[in-house]
Design an enzyme around this catalytic site. Sequence first.
Site, PDB file in Angstrom:
ATOM      1  N   THR A 100       0.845  -1.199   0.000  1.00 22.96           N
ATOM      2  CA  THR A 100       0.000   0.000   0.000  1.00 22.96           C
ATOM      3  C   THR A 100       0.873   1.239   0.000  1.00 22.96           C
ATOM      4  OG1 THR A 100      -1.785   1.181   1.127  1.00 22.96           O
ATOM      5  CG2 THR A 100      -0.184   0.119   2.533  1.00 22.96           C
ATOM      6  N   GLU A 132      -3.095  -2.747 -11.418  1.00 19.67           N
ATOM      7  CA  GLU A 132      -4.489  -2.649 -11.847  1.00 19.67           C
ATOM      8  C   GLU A 132      -5.336  -3.638 -11.049  1.00 19.67           C
ATOM      9  OE1 GLU A 132      -7.287  -2.914 -15.756  1.00 19.67           O
ATOM     10  OE2 GLU A 132      -5.152  -3.363 -16.006  1.00 19.67           O
ATOM     11  N   HIS A 143     -13.375  -3.620  10.013  1.00 20.33           N
ATOM     12  CA  HIS A 143     -13.195  -4.722   9.078  1.00 20.33           C
ATOM     13  C   HIS A 143     -11.710  -4.981   8.837  1.00 20.33           C
ATOM     14  CE1 HIS A 143     -13.423  -0.826   7.346  1.00 20.33           C
ATOM     15  NE2 HIS A 143     -13.240  -1.187   6.091  1.00 20.33           N
ATOM     16  N   ARG A 144     -10.926  -3.889   8.671  1.00 15.29           N
ATOM     17  CA  ARG A 144      -9.500  -4.045   8.391  1.00 15.29           C
ATOM     18  C   ARG A 144      -8.759  -4.609   9.608  1.00 15.29           C
ATOM     19  NH1 ARG A 144      -8.903  -0.787   4.643  1.00 15.29           N
ATOM     20  NH2 ARG A 144      -9.618   0.950   5.890  1.00 15.29           N
ATOM     21  N   ASP A 195     -17.448   6.676   5.860  1.00 15.46           N
ATOM     22  CA  ASP A 195     -17.700   6.648   7.309  1.00 15.46           C
ATOM     23  C   ASP A 195     -18.906   7.496   7.748  1.00 15.46           C
ATOM     24  OD1 ASP A 195     -15.830   4.789   8.222  1.00 15.46           O
ATOM     25  OD2 ASP A 195     -14.229   6.261   8.283  1.00 15.46           O
ATOM     26  N   PHE A 234     -12.851   8.537   7.175  1.00 15.78           N
ATOM     27  CA  PHE A 234     -12.718   8.960   5.782  1.00 15.78           C
ATOM     28  C   PHE A 234     -13.809   8.292   4.959  1.00 15.78           C
ATOM     29  CE2 PHE A 234     -11.023   5.037   3.861  1.00 15.78           C
ATOM     30  CZ  PHE A 234     -10.735   4.318   5.007  1.00 15.78           C
ATOM     31  N   ASP A 252      -7.819  -5.269   0.362  1.00 14.85           N
ATOM     32  CA  ASP A 252      -8.773  -4.572  -0.485  1.00 14.85           C
ATOM     33  C   ASP A 252     -10.050  -4.451   0.319  1.00 14.85           C
ATOM     34  OD1 ASP A 252      -9.280  -3.299  -3.014  1.00 14.85           O
ATOM     35  OD2 ASP A 252     -10.773  -4.846  -3.362  1.00 14.85           O
ATOM     36  N   LYS A 299     -12.690   2.824  16.369  1.00 12.00           N
ATOM     37  CA  LYS A 299     -13.017   2.324  15.030  1.00 12.00           C
ATOM     38  C   LYS A 299     -12.011   1.250  14.605  1.00 12.00           C
ATOM     39  CE  LYS A 299     -13.146   3.164  10.226  1.00 12.00           C
ATOM     40  NZ  LYS A 299     -12.694   3.950   9.097  1.00 12.00           N
ATOM     41  N   GLY A 335      -1.737   6.096   6.473  1.00 15.53           N
ATOM     42  CA  GLY A 335      -2.714   5.847   7.548  1.00 15.53           C
ATOM     43  C   GLY A 335      -2.873   4.351   7.782  1.00 15.53           C
TER      44      GLY A 335
END
Length: 202
Positions: A9, A42, A181-182, A156, A153, A71, A176, A13
């Site tokens: 990535t 891609e 989920h992450r 949210d 962000f 993702d 949060k 953040g």
Amino acid sequence: MKHRIIFATGNEGKMKEIRMILADLGMEILSMKEAKVRLEIEENGSTFGENAEIKAQAVWNITKDIVLADDSGLAVDYLNGEPGVYSARYMEGDSYEVKNRTIIERLKDAKEEERTARFVCAIAAVLPDGSVLHTEECVEGLIAHEPAGTNGFGYDPIFYLPEYGKTSAQIPLEKKNEISHRGKALEAMKLKLKEVLQGENQ
Ligand code: IMP
């Protein structure tokens, strides 16, 4: 064997959250930039898991380290799962304020019980031997009637968490991350990696 982890990535953040969660693996964790990997990848998969694997694989092809990628996105049931894997590209060029207003508008005829949605995150890891691990987790919520909150962000402000009585943009970032989920997908991946690494040391 001493490995390092590269997270595919460019988002600082995300790297901060990732470093916190994976700290107890005791391994060096690098962003693509820190690993000096420059790539435009891609994301043409049709699921979150496929896209995560495409990203991790592209970096692994260059470095052969342990490479992780994620993702994520918002899936709204009333919109047949949209924006889904296209969350980052949905209404490209428009601000999230406009995107969020549009999603609310598209749900104007939805019944209360039809406002269900979830944030989904898939993580893929490609290991030095080329094998691939996957995890996927989500947080369930509802699409709010009005955007609210300034934390976080993206989507949210319209993602309402019934058990907190707030949108995801109204709860503190630390909280949060704890329920996200992450965060959950990363924790699950950490357990899988620990198993593999322990096996190697036996
Ligand atoms: P990616 O996983 O970085 O490709 O981006 C996923 C996209 O999904 C982001 O650009 C946001 O639009 C959305 N998204 C993913 N996670 C969140 C979140 O926790 N809050 C708000 N929006 C999110």
